[in-house]
Design an enzyme around this catalytic site. Structure first.
Site, PDB file in Angstrom:
ATOM      1  N   GLY A  11     -22.695  66.951 -37.063  1.00 54.57           N
ATOM      2  CA  GLY A  11     -23.740  66.159 -37.833  1.00 54.57           C
ATOM      3  C   GLY A  11     -25.070  66.897 -38.133  1.00 54.57           C
ATOM      4  O   GLY A  11     -26.164  66.168 -37.968  1.00 54.57           O
ATOM      5  N   SER A  13     -26.226  68.817 -40.446  1.00 51.52           N
ATOM      6  CA  SER A  13     -27.071  69.281 -41.615  1.00 51.52           C
ATOM      7  C   SER A  13     -28.478  68.536 -41.952  1.00 51.52           C
ATOM      8  O   SER A  13     -29.235  68.985 -42.899  1.00 51.52           O
ATOM      9  CB  SER A  13     -26.000  69.274 -42.762  1.00 51.52           C
ATOM     10  OG  SER A  13     -25.751  67.960 -42.935  1.00 51.52           O
ATOM     11  N   ASN A  89     -23.484  64.204 -32.235  1.00 52.41           N
ATOM     12  CA  ASN A  89     -24.432  63.383 -33.024  1.00 52.41           C
ATOM     13  C   ASN A  89     -23.988  62.742 -34.185  1.00 52.41           C
ATOM     14  O   ASN A  89     -24.579  62.004 -34.667  1.00 52.41           O
ATOM     15  CB  ASN A  89     -25.645  64.436 -33.343  1.00 52.41           C
ATOM     16  CG  ASN A  89     -26.661  63.911 -34.326  1.00 52.41           C
ATOM     17  OD1 ASN A  89     -27.300  63.261 -34.143  1.00 52.41           O
ATOM     18  ND2 ASN A  89     -26.336  64.588 -35.544  1.00 52.41           N
ATOM     19  N   TYR A 154     -21.185  49.121 -35.075  1.00 54.48           N
ATOM     20  CA  TYR A 154     -21.813  50.349 -34.724  1.00 54.48           C
ATOM     21  C   TYR A 154     -22.334  50.080 -33.338  1.00 54.48           C
ATOM     22  O   TYR A 154     -22.232  50.988 -32.464  1.00 54.48           O
ATOM     23  CB  TYR A 154     -23.197  50.424 -35.673  1.00 54.48           C
ATOM     24  CG  TYR A 154     -23.976  51.590 -35.539  1.00 54.48           C
ATOM     25  CD1 TYR A 154     -23.957  52.558 -35.882  1.00 54.48           C
ATOM     26  CD2 TYR A 154     -25.192  51.230 -34.645  1.00 54.48           C
ATOM     27  CE1 TYR A 154     -24.549  53.739 -35.293  1.00 54.48           C
ATOM     28  CE2 TYR A 154     -26.226  52.317 -34.471  1.00 54.48           C
ATOM     29  CZ  TYR A 154     -25.846  53.361 -34.918  1.00 54.48           C
ATOM     30  OH  TYR A 154     -26.973  54.393 -34.773  1.00 54.48           O
TER      31      TYR A 154
HETATM   32  P1  NAI Z   1     -28.110  60.698 -40.612  1.00 50.02           P
HETATM   33  O1  NAI Z   1     -27.283  59.874 -41.360  1.00 50.02           O
HETATM   34  O2  NAI Z   1     -29.359  61.395 -41.232  1.00 50.02           O
HETATM   35  O3  NAI Z   1     -27.314  61.814 -39.994  1.00 50.02           O
HETATM   36  C1  NAI Z   1     -25.980  61.482 -39.662  1.00 50.02           C
HETATM   37  C2  NAI Z   1     -24.992  62.861 -39.579  1.00 50.02           C
HETATM   38  O4  NAI Z   1     -23.932  62.387 -39.363  1.00 50.02           O
HETATM   39  C3  NAI Z   1     -25.140  63.409 -41.214  1.00 50.02           C
HETATM   40  O5  NAI Z   1     -25.291  64.813 -40.972  1.00 50.02           O
HETATM   41  C4  NAI Z   1     -23.597  63.154 -41.534  1.00 50.02           C
HETATM   42  O6  NAI Z   1     -23.059  64.136 -42.503  1.00 50.02           O
HETATM   43  C5  NAI Z   1     -22.894  63.035 -40.312  1.00 50.02           C
HETATM   44  N1  NAI Z   1     -21.722  62.425 -40.320  1.00 50.02           N
HETATM   45  C6  NAI Z   1     -21.241  61.221 -40.748  1.00 50.02           C
HETATM   46  N2  NAI Z   1     -20.087  60.906 -40.864  1.00 50.02           N
HETATM   47  C7  NAI Z   1     -19.294  62.173 -40.530  1.00 50.02           C
HETATM   48  C8  NAI Z   1     -18.185  62.594 -40.174  1.00 50.02           C
HETATM   49  N3  NAI Z   1     -17.112  61.605 -40.516  1.00 50.02           N
HETATM   50  N4  NAI Z   1     -17.909  63.548 -39.816  1.00 50.02           N
HETATM   51  C9  NAI Z   1     -18.710  64.575 -39.553  1.00 50.02           C
HETATM   52  N5  NAI Z   1     -20.215  64.398 -39.645  1.00 50.02           N
HETATM   53  C10 NAI Z   1     -20.447  63.118 -40.044  1.00 50.02           C
HETATM   54  O7  NAI Z   1     -28.437  59.880 -39.315  1.00 50.02           O
HETATM   55  P2  NAI Z   1     -29.482  60.296 -38.116  1.00 50.02           P
HETATM   56  O8  NAI Z   1     -30.514  59.136 -38.008  1.00 50.02           O
HETATM   57  O9  NAI Z   1     -29.902  61.700 -37.983  1.00 50.02           O
HETATM   58  O10 NAI Z   1     -28.381  59.909 -37.017  1.00 50.02           O
HETATM   59  C11 NAI Z   1     -28.017  61.026 -35.968  1.00 50.02           C
HETATM   60  C12 NAI Z   1     -27.259  60.213 -34.883  1.00 50.02           C
HETATM   61  O11 NAI Z   1     -28.296  59.358 -34.187  1.00 50.02           O
HETATM   62  C13 NAI Z   1     -26.081  59.337 -35.254  1.00 50.02           C
HETATM   63  O12 NAI Z   1     -25.126  59.003 -34.350  1.00 50.02           O
HETATM   64  C14 NAI Z   1     -27.012  57.920 -35.171  1.00 50.02           C
HETATM   65  O13 NAI Z   1     -26.071  56.722 -35.116  1.00 50.02           O
HETATM   66  C15 NAI Z   1     -27.901  58.083 -34.122  1.00 50.02           C
HETATM   67  N6  NAI Z   1     -29.028  57.230 -34.042  1.00 50.02           N
HETATM   68  C16 NAI Z   1     -29.994  57.165 -35.231  1.00 50.02           C
HETATM   69  C17 NAI Z   1     -30.982  56.238 -35.003  1.00 50.02           C
HETATM   70  C18 NAI Z   1     -31.886  56.142 -36.052  1.00 50.02           C
HETATM   71  O14 NAI Z   1     -32.883  55.487 -35.937  1.00 50.02           O
HETATM   72  N7  NAI Z   1     -32.065  57.341 -37.017  1.00 50.02           N
HETATM   73  C19 NAI Z   1     -31.141  55.294 -33.938  1.00 50.02           C
HETATM   74  C20 NAI Z   1     -30.230  55.377 -33.142  1.00 50.02           C
HETATM   75  C21 NAI Z   1     -29.260  56.383 -33.017  1.00 50.02           C
END
Ligand code: NAI
Length: 246
Positions: A11, A13, A89, A154
């Site tokens: 993840g 990108s 991630n 989640y």
């Molecule tokens: P985001 O939505 O910007 O990034 C998530 C990434 O995961 C994206 O690049 C997406 O393409 C990828 N992804 C989603 N489904 C996928 C799949 N089936 N196969 C491969 N890649 C996939 O979100 P963010 O905020 O950058 O999140 C990153 C991590 O941090 C996640 O695991 C999220 O749950 C966790 N997180 C984020 C928080 C926040 O407040 N933004 C809080 C707590 C945890």
């Protein structure tokens, strides 16, 4: 700090994954940038990483797919020779109250967040065990520690990642691989961009530091956990949440 290491970040990108990939590259690690669909965004991250003088390649993979994950891990090992650092991630949310949550949305969120982490640990652990100091970093969430209305899928997946982290930490400790989790609070990314406006009032009252965090603030902790500075830490969950859950 990470010179000569190879890091795999799922993840990567955008958002937190992108920040982690770039911080690792900035600290000298070669990076395998995994993305699901957005090839152009991944390529832009790759070009930025190469600017730090490291090797960087992009790979498309749906982390929820066991066979696809296996294939991409084999390709990465063939390309880089070895993997030293894995950052699970990739994540997705499909929020709804449990009464209204569909089976499909429950399964998707568990499959991406939890099974995706399992898939990559499973397929990269042999390579990590051959490394002198392998590192696995799982991006969990405060939701997995506190629970959160609307996030049964989640929170269950992110809590599951904590159990996975502690078990893998115990299983691989003998091979000098550490496995830790980061539990972010509210971080400014695309994932939180759609939260209702009232969230800022909630953050003012519930988060002692009274602001959202940045992706870079998660990346700094990931680099620490990937580095020799964290050599005696394993099975730990580091909360990076401005004090939300204490
Ligand atoms: P985001 O939505 O910007 O990034 C998530 C990434 O995961 C994206 O690049 C997406 O393409 C990828 N992804 C989603 N489904 C996928 C799949 N089936 N196969 C491969 N890649 C996939 O979100 P963010 O905020 O950058 O999140 C990153 C991590 O941090 C996640 O695991 C999220 O749950 C966790 N997180 C984020 C928080 C926040 O407040 N933004 C809080 C707590 C945890």
């Amino acid at each position: 700090m990470l010179n000569g290491q190879t890091a795999v970040i799922t993840g990567a990108s955008r958002g937190i994954g992108k920040a982690i990939a770039l911080s690792m590259a900035q600290n000298g690690a070669n990076v395998a940038i995994l993305y699901e669909r957005n090839m152009e965004a991944a390529e832009a991250v790759r070009q930025q990483a190469v600017g730090f003088g490291v090797e960087a390649k992009t790979y498309s993979c749906n982390v929820a797919d066991y066979q696809e994950s296996k294939n991409v891990c084999e390709t990465i090992i063939a390309d880089f020779g070895a993997v030293n650092i894995l950052v699970n991630n990739a994540g997705v949310v499909k929020d709804n109250l449990v009464l209204r949550m569909s089976e499909e949305d429950f399964n998707t969120v568990v499959d991406v967040n939890l099974k995706g982490a399992f898939n990559f640990i499973k397929h990269l652990s042999r390579s990590l065990m051959r490394s002198p100091a392998g590192r696995i970093i799982n991006i969990s969430s405060v939701s997995g520690m506190m629970g959160n209305p609307g996030q049964a899928n989640y929170a269950a997946a992110k809590a599951g990642m904590i159990g996975l982290t502690k078990t893998v930490a115990r299983e691989l400790a003998g091979r000098k691989v550490t496995c830790n989790a980061i539990a972010p609070g509210f971080i400014e990314t695309d994932m939180t961009a759609s939260l209702p406006k009232e969230i800022s009032t909630y953050i003012d009252t519930a988060v002692p530091l009274k602001r959202m965090g940045t992706a870079a603030e998660i990346a700094h902790v990931a680099v620490f956990l990937a580095s020799a500075l964290s050599s005696y830490i394993t099975g730990e969950v580091i909360q990076v949440d401005g004090g939300l859950n204490m």
